[in-house]
Write a protein that holds these residues in place. Sequence first.
Motif, PDB file in Angstrom:
ATOM      1  N   ASP B  37      51.261   1.736 -42.113  1.00  0.00           N
ATOM      2  CA  ASP B  37      50.506   0.953 -41.132  1.00  0.00           C
ATOM      3  C   ASP B  37      49.333   1.793 -40.657  1.00  0.00           C
ATOM      4  O   ASP B  37      49.487   2.974 -40.363  1.00  0.00           O
ATOM      5  CB  ASP B  37      51.378   0.595 -39.938  1.00  0.00           C
ATOM      6  CG  ASP B  37      52.362  -0.523 -40.246  1.00  0.00           C
ATOM      7  OD1 ASP B  37      53.561  -0.215 -40.335  1.00  0.00           O
ATOM      8  OD2 ASP B  37      51.923  -1.669 -40.411  1.00  0.00           O
ATOM      9  N   TYR B  38      48.169   1.168 -40.570  1.00  0.00           N
ATOM     10  CA  TYR B  38      46.992   1.886 -40.082  1.00  0.00           C
ATOM     11  C   TYR B  38      46.218   1.008 -39.101  1.00  0.00           C
ATOM     12  O   TYR B  38      46.002  -0.180 -39.338  1.00  0.00           O
ATOM     13  CB  TYR B  38      46.078   2.272 -41.247  1.00  0.00           C
ATOM     14  CG  TYR B  38      44.648   2.505 -40.819  1.00  0.00           C
ATOM     15  CD1 TYR B  38      44.283   3.687 -40.171  1.00  0.00           C
ATOM     16  CD2 TYR B  38      43.686   1.523 -40.999  1.00  0.00           C
ATOM     17  CE1 TYR B  38      42.991   3.878 -39.738  1.00  0.00           C
ATOM     18  CE2 TYR B  38      42.382   1.715 -40.574  1.00  0.00           C
ATOM     19  CZ  TYR B  38      42.044   2.891 -39.944  1.00  0.00           C
ATOM     20  OH  TYR B  38      40.766   3.077 -39.505  1.00  0.00           O
ATOM     21  N   THR B  39      45.822   1.600 -37.999  1.00  0.00           N
ATOM     22  CA  THR B  39      44.941   0.920 -37.042  1.00  0.00           C
ATOM     23  C   THR B  39      43.892   1.893 -36.570  1.00  0.00           C
ATOM     24  O   THR B  39      44.214   3.007 -36.157  1.00  0.00           O
ATOM     25  CB  THR B  39      45.725   0.402 -35.826  1.00  0.00           C
ATOM     26  OG1 THR B  39      46.750  -0.463 -36.262  1.00  0.00           O
ATOM     27  CG2 THR B  39      44.811  -0.365 -34.880  1.00  0.00           C
ATOM     28  N   GLY B  40      42.643   1.476 -36.631  1.00  0.00           N
ATOM     29  CA  GLY B  40      41.563   2.343 -36.178  1.00  0.00           C
ATOM     30  C   GLY B  40      40.253   1.633 -36.390  1.00  0.00           C
ATOM     31  O   GLY B  40      40.034   0.565 -35.852  1.00  0.00           O
ATOM     32  N   ALA B  42      39.428   0.090 -38.862  1.00  0.00           N
ATOM     33  CA  ALA B  42      39.874  -1.214 -39.350  1.00  0.00           C
ATOM     34  C   ALA B  42      41.381  -1.265 -39.126  1.00  0.00           C
ATOM     35  O   ALA B  42      41.915  -0.510 -38.300  1.00  0.00           O
ATOM     36  CB  ALA B  42      39.522  -1.388 -40.824  1.00  0.00           C
ATOM     37  N   LYS B  43      42.057  -2.149 -39.809  1.00  0.00           N
ATOM     38  CA  LYS B  43      43.493  -2.286 -39.641  1.00  0.00           C
ATOM     39  C   LYS B  43      44.075  -2.653 -40.989  1.00  0.00           C
ATOM     40  O   LYS B  43      43.527  -3.512 -41.682  1.00  0.00           O
ATOM     41  CB  LYS B  43      43.761  -3.405 -38.629  1.00  0.00           C
ATOM     42  CG  LYS B  43      45.167  -3.457 -38.080  1.00  0.00           C
ATOM     43  CD  LYS B  43      45.193  -4.449 -36.923  1.00  0.00           C
ATOM     44  CE  LYS B  43      46.427  -4.249 -36.053  1.00  0.00           C
ATOM     45  NZ  LYS B  43      46.345  -5.067 -34.829  1.00  0.00           N
ATOM     46  N   SER B  44      45.170  -2.023 -41.363  1.00  0.00           N
ATOM     47  CA  SER B  44      45.727  -2.331 -42.678  1.00  0.00           C
ATOM     48  C   SER B  44      47.240  -2.189 -42.683  1.00  0.00           C
ATOM     49  O   SER B  44      47.838  -1.509 -41.841  1.00  0.00           O
ATOM     50  CB  SER B  44      45.119  -1.434 -43.753  1.00  0.00           C
ATOM     51  OG  SER B  44      45.646  -0.122 -43.664  1.00  0.00           O
ATOM     52  N   PHE B  45      47.823  -2.869 -43.659  1.00  0.00           N
ATOM     53  CA  PHE B  45      49.259  -2.741 -43.895  1.00  0.00           C
ATOM     54  C   PHE B  45      49.509  -2.644 -45.382  1.00  0.00           C
ATOM     55  O   PHE B  45      48.946  -3.411 -46.166  1.00  0.00           O
ATOM     56  CB  PHE B  45      50.020  -3.940 -43.315  1.00  0.00           C
ATOM     57  CG  PHE B  45      51.474  -3.925 -43.665  1.00  0.00           C
ATOM     58  CD1 PHE B  45      52.329  -3.004 -43.071  1.00  0.00           C
ATOM     59  CD2 PHE B  45      51.974  -4.811 -44.611  1.00  0.00           C
ATOM     60  CE1 PHE B  45      53.671  -2.973 -43.411  1.00  0.00           C
ATOM     61  CE2 PHE B  45      53.323  -4.784 -44.947  1.00  0.00           C
ATOM     62  CZ  PHE B  45      54.174  -3.860 -44.341  1.00  0.00           C
ATOM     63  N   ASN B  73      45.625   4.883 -48.566  1.00  0.00           N
ATOM     64  CA  ASN B  73      45.501   5.093 -47.112  1.00  0.00           C
ATOM     65  C   ASN B  73      45.272   6.579 -46.881  1.00  0.00           C
ATOM     66  O   ASN B  73      45.616   7.401 -47.714  1.00  0.00           O
ATOM     67  CB  ASN B  73      46.770   4.658 -46.364  1.00  0.00           C
ATOM     68  CG  ASN B  73      46.789   3.177 -46.021  1.00  0.00           C
ATOM     69  OD1 ASN B  73      47.594   2.426 -46.542  1.00  0.00           O
ATOM     70  ND2 ASN B  73      45.909   2.775 -45.138  1.00  0.00           N
ATOM     71  N   THR B 101      45.311   5.639 -35.874  1.00  0.00           N
ATOM     72  CA  THR B 101      46.694   6.021 -36.123  1.00  0.00           C
ATOM     73  C   THR B 101      47.131   5.518 -37.489  1.00  0.00           C
ATOM     74  O   THR B 101      46.885   4.366 -37.832  1.00  0.00           O
ATOM     75  CB  THR B 101      47.638   5.434 -35.054  1.00  0.00           C
ATOM     76  OG1 THR B 101      47.165   5.810 -33.768  1.00  0.00           O
ATOM     77  CG2 THR B 101      49.052   5.947 -35.247  1.00  0.00           C
ATOM     78  N   ARG B 103      50.696   5.458 -39.795  1.00  0.00           N
ATOM     79  CA  ARG B 103      52.123   5.724 -39.702  1.00  0.00           C
ATOM     80  C   ARG B 103      52.766   5.395 -41.040  1.00  0.00           C
ATOM     81  O   ARG B 103      52.621   4.288 -41.550  1.00  0.00           O
ATOM     82  CB  ARG B 103      52.714   4.856 -38.591  1.00  0.00           C
ATOM     83  CG  ARG B 103      54.101   5.227 -38.169  1.00  0.00           C
ATOM     84  CD  ARG B 103      54.454   4.331 -36.987  1.00  0.00           C
ATOM     85  NE  ARG B 103      55.860   4.032 -36.928  1.00  0.00           N
ATOM     86  CZ  ARG B 103      56.703   4.588 -36.050  1.00  0.00           C
ATOM     87  NH1 ARG B 103      56.263   5.457 -35.175  1.00  0.00           N
ATOM     88  NH2 ARG B 103      57.965   4.247 -36.054  1.00  0.00           N
TER      89      ARG B 103
END
Lengths: 251, 251
Positions: B37-40, B42-45, B73, B101, B103
Motif C-alpha cells: 500500500d502506498y499513499t503520498g 499519488a496512491k496505489s495498491f 513500488n 508512506t 507499507r
Amino acid sequence: MKYLISPSADEALQALNESLSSIRRRMVTIVGCCKVDYTGRAKSFLDYGDRLVIVKADGTVMVHGNEKREPVNWQPPGTSVKYMVEEGLIIEARRASPTETMRIHFKSIQALSIFTLNDGAEINIVGEEADIVDRIESDPSIIEEGLRVVRREKATSSGFIDLLCEDRNGVTVIVEVKRTSISPNAVYQMEAYLADFKKKNDKAIVRGILCAPRVSEMARTLIAEKGLEYRQIGYEFELKDKKQASLDSFK
Amino acid sequence: MKYLISPSADEALQALNESLSSIRRRMVTIVGCCKVDYTGRAKSFLDYGDRLVIVKADGTVMVHGNEKREPVNWQPPGTSVKYMVEEGLIIEARRASPTETMRIHFKSIQALSIFTLNDGAEINIVGEEADIVDRIESDPSIIEEGLRVVRREKATSSGFIDLLCEDRNGVTVIVEVKRTSISPNAVYQMEAYLADFKKKNDKAIVRGILCAPRVSEMARTLIAEKGLEYRQIGYEFELKDKKQASLDSFK
DNA sequence: ATTTGGATGTCGGGA
DNA sequence: TCCCGACGTCCAAAT
C-alpha cells in the motif's frame, strides 16, 4: 531456490547455467566485489567495489550500490545476458538498437541466489495527470463557471493539448494540466499551442489556462507576460475499485 | 552476512532488529509474497504476489517484480524504515516532505539476507550533454566556420541557454544542445529564448541553432517554420583519465 | 527548501 | 518502428 555463500567463480557459473530451461521467471542476485564497463548511448567505467547485482528474466540487469534508488549501472529489459569465467565470474549483457554492452567482472562473490517470482497482480494507481483531467472533464466548473469541454487530448501539429474547451462566451480555451507544478517548459508548450491554434483557425482570441497544484516563480512570471492564465487545482484521489477496502484499512 | 531461508515473521524480525548499530552500510533483501500500500504524491495498491524487496542503508526501499528496470513500488533515499510483525512481517517506510508512506505486508518469506557493501569507487561517465557542449566550446567550427563562443550556460529570464555565440558577421547565435534528439519541446524553448533575447537586447537579428545527433520530424518542421537552424552533431566519446586503459581492454 | 533541467532516463500509447 | 509526453520520475547543482 538456490543459494550459494562465497562460491568460486566456477561454482557460480555452474549454478547459473544449470537450469536454463526453467528460466521463465528466474531471477538472480549476486552480492560481490565487481567492476563494470559500459559502452552504448554513453560510456562509463566503475572500478571495483561491493555491489548487489540483479538479473531479471526479461533481460534487465541492475548494479546497485549502497545508496540511492537508481542503479549505478544497468541494462534495460530485452538485453541478452551471458555468464562466463575469466579470472572471475563475468556477466556480459548486450543488446542491439541501440547497440549497448555492459560487462561486469567479479573479483569475489559474497553470495549468489537464484529464485522464481510468481506474481499475477497488477498495480492499481491513482493520482496521475490523467486522473486530474478526468476530474476536470466531469466537472469543468472547477476551473471556471460556464466552461464546456469540447474535446480531450486533441492532436495538433504542435503536439497534444489536454483539453479543448469553450468558455461561457464561446471563446476557445486551451487547458493544459500538470500533476505537480507548472514549469517554464509547460508555458512554452502552451505558447506554441496557442500560436499554432490561432494560425490554423484564424482566431484572434484564444485563452490558455495552465492547471496544477503549484507554479514555479519563473513560470508564473512567464504566464503573466504572455497573457496566459493559471488555476491552482489539485484533488483528493481515491482508488476506485474493490481494492479500496484494503486501502481504507491502511489509513 | 546473514541469510535465512523461509524464516517465520518473528525470526525475520529478530534478524532485522539484531544489529541495529552496524547499520551504516547494511543492506537487506527479502524475497517473498507481499502486498504493498502506498499513499503520498499519488496512491496505489499492489495485491499479493512474489517480489524482491531491497532496503538500503540510506532509507531507499524498492519492491521489484519479475520484469522491468523500474521497481513497482518504492520509497526514495531518506525514508525512515520500521520493521514489525502483524500476521506476517511488515515494512513501514515513511517520509515527510512530501508526506509519503509505503507499507509492505509479507504473507510468506522465501529468503531474507542482510549484508554490507564496501564501495569507495565513483563512476566515471562520458557522453552526456555537457561533454558535447565541451566539444563545441573547444572547437566551434564544427558547427560553423567563424563561430565564436561568447559565453556558456548563460542565464536568461526565460531560462538557460547552452552557448551564446557570435557568427563571422558578428550576429548573435544562440546554441542549444541535446544529447539524443531535438524534440518539439527543445524548439519551443529555443523560440522563447530568442523572443526574450530580442526583447531584452533590442536586436532584430539573432540566430538560433539546435544541435543534436537527430531531429524528430515534427521538430524539423517547427524549426523550418520558425526560421531556426539545425546542425547534426554527435561525437565519439572517450573516457578521459587513467581509467581509459580498462576501457580499451574492454573493446 | 525550492527551482531548474539533464538522464545510458524508463515506460506506455498512438500513428 | 519511431515519435511523443508522463513519471509517486530521480538526481545534482544553483539560488
